[in-house]
Structure formats: structure tokens, C-alpha cells
Design a protein around this motif. Structure first.
Motif, PDB file in Angstrom:
ATOM      1  N   ILE A  84       3.793 -10.016  37.848  1.00 55.20           N
ATOM      2  CA  ILE A  84       2.819 -11.109  37.979  1.00 55.20           C
ATOM      3  C   ILE A  84       2.046 -11.300  36.675  1.00 55.20           C
ATOM      4  CG2 ILE A  84       0.680 -11.762  39.169  1.00 55.20           C
ATOM      5  CD1 ILE A  84       1.991 -10.582  41.733  1.00 55.20           C
ATOM      6  N   ASN A 114       1.687  -5.927  52.314  1.00 61.44           N
ATOM      7  CA  ASN A 114       1.277  -6.921  51.310  1.00 61.44           C
ATOM      8  C   ASN A 114       2.066  -8.217  51.478  1.00 61.44           C
ATOM      9  OD1 ASN A 114      -0.431  -5.134  49.292  1.00 61.44           O
ATOM     10  ND2 ASN A 114       1.381  -3.939  49.831  1.00 61.44           N
ATOM     11  N   ARG A 123       3.474 -11.755  51.679  1.00 57.97           N
ATOM     12  CA  ARG A 123       3.236 -13.070  51.088  1.00 57.97           C
ATOM     13  C   ARG A 123       4.604 -13.699  50.884  1.00 57.97           C
ATOM     14  NH1 ARG A 123       1.541 -10.536  45.169  1.00 57.97           N
ATOM     15  NH2 ARG A 123       1.266  -8.643  46.352  1.00 57.97           N
ATOM     16  N   THR A 182       5.663 -15.681  39.434  1.00 59.36           N
ATOM     17  CA  THR A 182       4.974 -15.888  40.712  1.00 59.36           C
ATOM     18  C   THR A 182       5.633 -15.033  41.802  1.00 59.36           C
ATOM     19  OG1 THR A 182       6.406 -17.767  41.174  1.00 59.36           O
ATOM     20  CG2 THR A 182       4.282 -18.237  40.139  1.00 59.36           C
ATOM     21  N   SER A 183       4.891 -14.748  42.861  1.00 63.06           N
ATOM     22  CA  SER A 183       5.416 -13.851  43.892  1.00 63.06           C
ATOM     23  C   SER A 183       6.683 -14.410  44.534  1.00 63.06           C
ATOM     24  CB  SER A 183       4.351 -13.564  44.960  1.00 63.06           C
ATOM     25  OG  SER A 183       4.001 -14.734  45.656  1.00 63.06           O
ATOM     26  N   GLU A 184       6.804 -15.734  44.620  1.00 65.74           N
ATOM     27  CA  GLU A 184       8.015 -16.283  45.238  1.00 65.74           C
ATOM     28  C   GLU A 184       9.252 -16.141  44.350  1.00 65.74           C
ATOM     29  OE1 GLU A 184       5.514 -20.060  44.216  1.00 65.74           O
ATOM     30  OE2 GLU A 184       5.139 -18.010  44.898  1.00 65.74           O
ATOM     31  N   ILE A 190       9.723 -13.053  42.927  1.00 69.39           N
ATOM     32  CA  ILE A 190       9.876 -11.599  42.914  1.00 69.39           C
ATOM     33  C   ILE A 190      10.743 -11.199  44.105  1.00 69.39           C
ATOM     34  CG2 ILE A 190       8.693  -9.376  43.087  1.00 69.39           C
ATOM     35  CD1 ILE A 190       6.269 -10.682  41.742  1.00 69.39           C
ATOM     36  N   PHE A 239       7.591 -13.982  49.100  1.00 67.94           N
ATOM     37  CA  PHE A 239       8.425 -13.383  48.065  1.00 67.94           C
ATOM     38  C   PHE A 239       9.733 -14.162  47.969  1.00 67.94           C
ATOM     39  CE2 PHE A 239       5.981  -9.512  49.439  1.00 67.94           C
ATOM     40  CZ  PHE A 239       5.336  -9.271  48.231  1.00 67.94           C
ATOM     41  N   VAL A 273       5.017  -4.593  40.812  1.00 68.70           N
ATOM     42  CA  VAL A 273       4.814  -6.005  41.166  1.00 68.70           C
ATOM     43  C   VAL A 273       3.780  -6.629  40.237  1.00 68.70           C
ATOM     44  CG1 VAL A 273       3.943  -7.556  42.958  1.00 68.70           C
ATOM     45  CG2 VAL A 273       5.519  -5.706  43.568  1.00 68.70           C
ATOM     46  N   LYS A 274       2.695  -5.915  39.985  1.00 68.78           N
ATOM     47  CA  LYS A 274       1.632  -6.446  39.122  1.00 68.78           C
ATOM     48  C   LYS A 274       2.152  -6.700  37.705  1.00 68.78           C
ATOM     49  CE  LYS A 274      -3.159  -5.656  37.689  1.00 68.78           C
ATOM     50  NZ  LYS A 274      -2.964  -5.917  36.252  1.00 68.78           N
TER      51      LYS A 274
END
Length: 205
Positions: free
Chosen positions: A89, A117, A119, A94-96, A98, A121, A85-86
Motif C-alpha cells: 500500500i 482485515n 476489505r 490499492t487493496s483491490e 493485492i 482485495f 500488505v502495508k
């Protein structure tokens, strides 16, 4: 033996992609095998990242064994997902944007990672899996999914994944503000069916 970082890639180059799909293979599987599923998925424009479990297994025991019996492999496996994931990023995704796709042991690992974790996604597809541990430790889970769509497909009965744990997982995700679509298939076997691929594509499109 803990996991060595080995991320197989396909699709659009990470530095050119708008979206990322992280794919987590099952016990005994290979990253290349789960990447092969993408010929059936709507992943145009996606960077595809599939970490490989060392010795092809994320953790040694059943996912509903006492947690300590799966250590240190489980913590190492969660860290591998976090590192993947990192990487996305760090590349500016952005996480949304992923997304996750996990099957069997990989579905359990995916669900465990996201609930630890939570958020916003892009979306999550988990085929035959649930959160990990003999008993669910709710204290491990935190965050807000902010209406992240999560598809869970499972067969009943399933030798590896009891349906009760799937229902418990659904409830936790909903409590954490995910939009969960759970589909239960009678005697479908420990496999991915065509309808699950179609549900996955609704999330990925």
C-alpha cells in the motif's frame, strides 16, 4: 522467539507493479519455495512478496490448538502479513490490486489475516487451510470483502486440516461478502494439484 521481518521478492519491482501477490509458505517451508510456484502462475506484471517465517514455522502448534498455545508466534505472524500488505500500500498499490496465495500453515495464516482485515482485495488462494483456533472466535473478524474472490482447495481426509473447519471458514467468508469457490478433492494428499493451480490462475488473470 517472535518473527523477524524478512520479505523475499521476485517478479516486477514493487514501485513499478500494478498488482502484488503476497505468498505465505507452509510449516517447514521457505519463502523461496513458494515463490518457485509462480512459474506455474499467471503473474506477469505482479510484484511478488513472500515473507519468511523465523525458523520456518509461523506458529508452533496445530492451527486448531487453543489460541494461547500458539502465542506470541501467531500474533507476530499476523503482524508480518500486515506489514507486507502495508509495504504494498505504501508503494501505491490499492487493496483491490493485492492478492494472496497461501499453502497449508500459510493458507491458515492467510485466511486468518484476511478475515480479521476484510476489505476489497484482488483475490485470495488458500490451499489446505482454515481460520485459526480451537474454537472460532467470530469477534476477531470484521469488515466487508466486497465480493473478493476466494478460492479454497482442500483434500479429504487431511491429517492437518479437518474438512469441518474448511466448511466453517467458507461460511464465515461468505457472511463477510466474499465470493468463495471451495473445491474438495478426495484423497489428494497434503499438496497442491494441477486443478488448484488452474483455479488460482483464474483469480490472478
Amino acid at each position: 522467539m517472535v518473527h523477524h521481518l524478512d520479505i523475499k521478492t521476485a517478479g516486477t519491482a514493487l514501485n513499478e507493479a500494478a498488482k502484488v501477490l503476497i505468498m505465505i509458505h507452509g510449516r517447514g517451508g521457505r519463502a523461496e519455495d513458494i515463490l518457485g510456484l509462480t512459474q506455474h502462475l499467471n503473474v506477469g506484471g505482479y510484484a511478488l512478496l513472500a515473507p519468511q517465517a523465523t525458523n520456518h514455522t509461523w506458529y508452533p502448534k496445530s492451527f486448531i490448538a487453543p489460541a494461547e498455545q500458539n502465542e506470541p508466534w501467531l500474533s507476530s505472524a499476523i503482524n508480518i502479513v500486515a506489514t507486507t500488505v502495508k509495504a504494498a500500500i505504501d508503494a501505491g498499490i490499492t487493496s483491490e490490486n493485492i492478492y494472496f496465495f497461501g499453502f497449508s500453515q500459510g493458507a491458515c495464516l492467510t485466511l486468518e489475516y484476511i478475515t480479521r482485515n476484510a476489505r476489497k482485495f484482488g483475490g485470495v488462494v488458500a490451499i489446505i487451510g482454515g481460520v485459526i483456533g480451537e474454537k472460532i472466535n467470530r469477534a476477531n473478524y470484521g469488515g466487508d470483502f466486497q465480493q473478493t474472490p476466494v478460492f479454497i482447495g482442500t483434500s479429504t481426509p487431511d491429517f492437518h486440516v479437518p474438512i469441518e473447519r474448511v466448511f466453517e471458514t467458507e461460511n464465515i467468508l461468505k457472511e463477510m461478502n466474499a465470493v468463495v469457490n471451495l473445491q474438495v478433492y478426495e484423497n489428494a494428499g497434503h499438496a497442491i494439484n494441477q486443478e488448484e493451480i488452474e483455479w488460482a490462475n483464474k483469480i490472478l488473470s
